[in-house]
Scaffold this active site. Structure first.
Site, mmCIF file in Angstrom:
data_model
loop_
_atom_site.group_PDB
_atom_site.id
_atom_site.type_symbol
_atom_site.label_atom_id
_atom_site.label_comp_id
_atom_site.label_asym_id
_atom_site.label_seq_id
_atom_site.Cartn_x
_atom_site.Cartn_y
_atom_site.Cartn_z
ATOM 1 N N SER A 669 -33.129 92.253 88.870
ATOM 2 C CA SER A 669 -32.716 91.070 89.613
ATOM 3 C C SER A 669 -31.720 91.533 91.108
ATOM 4 O O SER A 669 -32.408 91.997 91.880
ATOM 5 C CB SER A 669 -31.977 90.240 88.773
ATOM 6 O OG SER A 669 -31.483 89.004 89.402
ATOM 7 N N ASP A 742 -41.281 83.945 86.410
ATOM 8 C CA ASP A 742 -39.892 84.074 86.766
ATOM 9 C C ASP A 742 -39.288 82.679 87.152
ATOM 10 O O ASP A 742 -39.679 82.129 87.836
ATOM 11 C CB ASP A 742 -39.734 84.889 87.891
ATOM 12 C CG ASP A 742 -38.282 85.368 87.995
ATOM 13 O OD1 ASP A 742 -37.369 84.622 87.793
ATOM 14 O OD2 ASP A 742 -38.049 86.664 88.532
ATOM 15 N N HIS A 776 -37.777 85.690 83.998
ATOM 16 C CA HIS A 776 -36.856 86.623 84.731
ATOM 17 C C HIS A 776 -36.655 87.690 83.795
ATOM 18 O O HIS A 776 -36.347 88.961 84.253
ATOM 19 C CB HIS A 776 -35.640 85.988 85.040
ATOM 20 C CG HIS A 776 -34.904 86.739 86.213
ATOM 21 N ND1 HIS A 776 -35.369 87.041 87.379
ATOM 22 C CD2 HIS A 776 -33.747 86.876 86.048
ATOM 23 C CE1 HIS A 776 -34.160 87.522 87.858
ATOM 24 N NE2 HIS A 776 -33.107 87.896 87.192
#
Length: 802
Positions: A669, A742, A776
């Site tokens: 991330s 995601d 994610h």
């Protein structure tokens, strides 16, 4: 013409060989052994510490589970067949332990194969409700804590698509349950539906709506229809024998909440119009109070569509918000209202005011407290004592007030006024206890309360218990952990007046287990669980928290692991894993929150696996980005990023254990964003791994991470911080991994795809791995094992064997 055809065939051949047709791969046996080690159960303990429920769980989902039908609507991800969140993590079994010295026994009455979720204690903690997802729906089950027997009390007709699927009645004899209405219409197959016209969005001149780049939003009228059908529910009262009575007919119910005395129910529903700009949590809503038998009392709140909040992280809408029940009263509502019109740019002496109103909610509204910054929460005590907190993100400040809820004329007293990022000065959390309504309230001994603190310091983590006099503000330390070879965490206070607390104790090789500790008696803590270490192959790995300084003097830390085959005098390749964090002062940024005694747990995203493959690992390396005074952290993001990385490598290099020409950096991330920037703006690394990141900040123009300025206010910041804009300078081998589904704000899969295209077009060594069905964070076993294989292959090629 022949030359042109030959050129076309060559180009076609090049494009075809750019992709690899791989099936899911598994990493080497050293990594696989750790990745497949069974997890210890998750636990649920009652507030008396008498009963523990053990929830068995799998390490991963399967790719088949992730491939089940999914609709992404208004910020929700729904399985329209089973009517529960499509990304729900399930438990696979239940065991129970009655009494502190009881034995663990399996729960009876469950089917052989289960998918369990939504475990919720009854108010009296004698029962626990949970859901079981079957092939065509969701069932409601009850666990009797005393007997250890589970019973199904509903058909597979629960609607668990939005917020809580059920709420206990306060007498613990029934539940208020969302069920699928018989009036639900057939969903539209949006892949096959023929459009009836274009999708049109409009904006009124002069009305700003600077929203972040949310995902899974509604896109058209078909999505609106499906969203409504999937959220619509009937409310049924279902008793413990399974008898059900319609309580309220079909509506788009969000959540339900009983007053402490159980006589009233607060019900919130979603209204139209829907939005294509924001998720369902910002759709219009209505909150209504009913009697527990379903009779209408009063509509207490109507919230419009929230698309156009003022700019800034501390912006709020006008009117009532955070509507809730006072825990210490039979049926009293309280809520906050902004005094600055919700606009953080307005200068006012107080940002918020908190009000209350007693049942039957037609009497006077009285003020409770005004807060200097944005109201956060209240811990209720009694008629004369309550604790309130506020906070302000821009200054990282928080205040804790003690006030008299029965007399607003008394000026609240500020107990603590501090930087919430300053963990060394954190006074801890107030101890609560259950009152006669089975609600949590402040545990008071006359004018004294109690605090449980983490106890972070420059020397490590040593949790504490304090007694505080709420009038004089004087504190007395009742307990301070002295463990130096293990790590202790205080979970909660069992009976603080008797000195009983529940703690969790672990070491780098001992799995975290729960204990009953009496801080008034000098006796060994009593073990409540006995989980064993499932990661035997790395239990003796060398581990230490190292401290080092950045070039500007800021002290940094990282957790250093040496390879399992470490030989003194030999130098090894190193993997550094990190995640940048923003601060408003250097003193907070340099504080240590790591412990060498923390259990060594190689979670799926961890770099720790590679100690088994001959790598040094520097995990959780400090990457503070500091902006003091009027300077924002991101004003010097790149400079600080590189300085953090250089300081870390220099520190480990001085220890003589690494080949500094063989150092890789990785992150997930924002850590992936960090990785790409480090490879673009330094020559410190031989390779990089970036998972699920964002690389072009102009695609998130209304803020990202902790940056609240928009692109047009700070274009140089957005451009400078975007690795995409510097793709021409990036020549270091980079492995990009991203989930195709995601759902995180700002990290669209497009970010990795476009960055890969830019790097490939400029001749950089780069590999892009898109994981089907993954969000994610990754969930399927096949995906995670393949991710580990990809990372292992990349490091072997571009680091170890460079």
């Amino acid at each position: 013409m022949k030359k042109l055809l030959l050129y076309c065939f060559l180009i076609l051949g090049m494009s075809l060989t750019a992709q690899e047709n791989l099936t899911y791969q598994k990493p080497s046996k050293e990594i696989l052994e750790l990745a497949e080690a069974p997890l210890a159960p998750s636990i649920r303990m009652d507030t008396k510490g008498e009963n523990i429920v053990f929830l068995n769980r799998s390490n991963y989902k399967s790719i088949e589970e992730l491939s089940e039908e999914e609709l992404r609507l208004g910020g929700l991800r729904i399985n329209p067949v089973t009517n529960i969140g499509s990304r729900t993590r399930y438990y696979t079994g239940i065991a129970i332990k009655n009494g502190k010295k009881g034995s663990i026994k399996n729960v009876t009455g469950l089917p052989a194969v289960v998918r369990l979720a939504n475990f919720t204690w009854s108010p009296d903690e004698k029962l626990m409700a949970f859901t079981n997802t079957v092939s065509k729906g969701v069932e409601l089950w009850i666990l009797d804590i005393a007997t250890g027997k589970a019973s199904k009390i509903s058909a597979a007709n629960l609607n668990a698509n939005a917020d809580d699927a059920f709420t206990w009645f306060k007498d613990s004899k029934a539940l208020l349950v969302k069920t699928i209405p018989s009036t639900r219409q057939t969903l539209i197959n949006t892949k096959e539906a023929v459009p009836t016209g274009p999708t049109i969005s409009t904006s009124e001149s002069g009305v700003e709506a600077q929203n972040r780049t949310y995902q899974d939003l509604l896109k058209n009228k078909n999505d609106e229809f499906n969203f409504e059908q999937l959220v619509l529910a009937d409310l049924y009262k279902i008793d413990l024998n399974g008898t059900s009575v319609l309580w309220k007919s079909s509506d788009m119910y969000l959540n339900t909440s009983f007053s402490p005395d159980g006589n009233y129910v607060m019900v919130t529903t979603i209204n139209k119009p829907f939005s294509y700009l924001v998720p369902y949590s910002r759709f219009p809503s209505t909150t209504t109070i009913y009697k527990s038998n379903g009779d209408f009392v009063k509509t207490v709140l109507e919230v419009p569509l929230i698309e156009d909040l003022p700019k800034g992280f501390m912006a709020e809408r006008k009117g009532k918000r955070d509507l809730n029940w006072r825990n210490d009263k039979p049926a009293t509502l309280f809520w906050a209202e902004a005094l600055d019109e919700g606009n953080p740019e307005n200068n006012v002496p107080f940002r918020d005011e908190v009000f209350q109103q007693e049942a039957p909610f037609n009497g006077p509204v009285t003020s409770l407290i005004k807060t200097k910054d944005r109201f956060r929460r209240i811990i209720w005590g009694n008629d004369a004592t309550a604790i309130a907190t506020d906070y302000w993100w821009n200054t990282r400040n928080t205040r804790t007030y003690v006030f008299n809820p029965s007399d607003a004329s008394q000026t609240p007293s500020i107990l603590f006024d501090r930087n919430y990022q300053d963990v060394y000065s954190d006074p801890g959390n107030f101890v609560t206890t259950k009152n006669n309504f089975n609600e949590s309230v402040l545990d008071l001994n006359n004018k004294k309360a109690f605090l449980l603190g983490d106890g972070f310091s420059a020397n490590g983590k040593f949790p504490f218990v304090d007694e505080i006099n709420l009038e004089t503000k004087e504190t007395k330390r009742l307990y301070h952990s002295k463990l130096t070879d293990k790590l202790e965490n205080i979970v909660f206070a069992l009976n603080i007046k008797a000195g009983e607390i529940i703690v969790q104790i672990e070491s780098k090789s001992e799995y975290p287990n729960y204990y009953l500790r009496n801080i008034k008696k000098r006796i060994a803590p009593i073990p409540l669980t006995q989980f064993e270490n499932p990661f035997k192959s790395i239990q003796n790995v060398s581990k230490q928290v190292i401290k080092y300084n950045r070039e500007d003097g800021l002290e940094l830390t990282g957790t250093l692991y040496l390879p399992t085959n470490f030989e003194k005098g030999k130098k090894y390749p190193m993997i550094m894993w990190a995640y940048p964090r923003e601060y408003k002062d250097k003193s907070s940024a340099g504080q240590n929150t790591s412990s060498p005694n923390e259990f060594t747990f190689p979670s799926y995203g961890s770099p720790i696996f590679w100690v088994t493959k001959g790598y040094v690992v520097l995990d959780d390396a400090s990457f503070p980005i500091v902006g003091e005074g009027n300077e924002e952290p991101n004003d010097t993001f790149i400079k600080q990023l590189v300085a953090n990385a250089k300081a870390a490598i220099d520190a480990v290099d001085k220890m003589g254990v690494i080949d500094r020409n063989k150092v890789a950096v990785g992150g997930h991330s924002y850590g992936a964003f960090m990785t790409a920037n480090l490879l673009s703006h330094s020559n410190l690394f031989a390779a990089g791994i970036a998972r699920s990141g964002a690389y072009n900040r102009t695609l998130t123009p209304f803020g990202f991470q902790s940056e609240e300025r928009n692109y047009w206010e700070a274009p140089e910041i957005y451009n400078t911080m975007s690795p995409f804009m510097h793709a021409n300078t990036m020549k270091t081998p980079l492995l990009l991994i991203h989930g195709e589904a995601d759902n995180n704000s700002g990290t669209y899969p497009l970010q990795s795809e476009r960055y890969f295209n830019a790097l490939k077009g400029l001749g950089a060594p780069v590999r892009l791995v898109m994981l089907p069905k993954e969000s994610h964070g990754y969930a399927a076993k096949e995906s995670i094992l393949h991710m580990l294989w990809e990372q292992d292959q990349w490091l072997e090629k571009h680091l170890k064997n460079k």
